[in-house]
Scaffold this motif. Structure first.
Motif: not given
Length: 119
Positions: A13-17, A37-49
């Motif tokens: 995706f372009k952006r993923a959360f 692996e998780v950062v492959k979700a998008g060009e820009f990826v933000r994570g919150a855990h």
């Protein structure tokens, strides 16, 4: 699947959360490539855990001790913070902010919050 993270997207995706809430806790140890692996979700990826990992970073007293004992007794996660630290070191993610021990439930399963973005 936190044990074998694979994203089934044909293209990112372009952006993923990415957000988890007390789900990584159910896996005693996540793979060291979890963030890769998780950062492959998008060009820009933000994570919150929102996960119970505070005791992994700092012992703030009796609550941390009780929480660690509780986690070990249940065979829950003991390496989230280390895998995140290694991903930051390898420049997979940027560690943005961490808030430790944000709340207490009756079973002493204290949640902490980690924010990151793709490096």
């Amino acid at each position: 699947n936190h044990l074998e993270p694979k994203l089934p997207f044909k293209k990112p995706f372009k952006r993923a959360f990415v957000f988890t809430c007390h789900s990584i806790e159910q896996v005693m140890q996540i793979n060291e490539n979890w963030f890769d692996e998780v950062v492959k979700a998008g060009e820009f990826v933000r994570g919150a855990h929102l996960e119970p990992f505070g005791f992994q970073l700092k012992n703030s007293g009796p609550l941390s001790d009780m929480h660690k004992d509780f986690i070990i007794q249940n065979s829950w996660n003991i390496n989230f913070s280390e895998v995140l630290r290694q991903a930051v070191e390898r420049k997979i993610v940027k560690d943005e902010q961490i808030f430790l021990e944000m709340g207490v439930t009756p079973d002493t399963n204290v949640g902490s919050l980690a924010f990151w973005s793709k490096a």
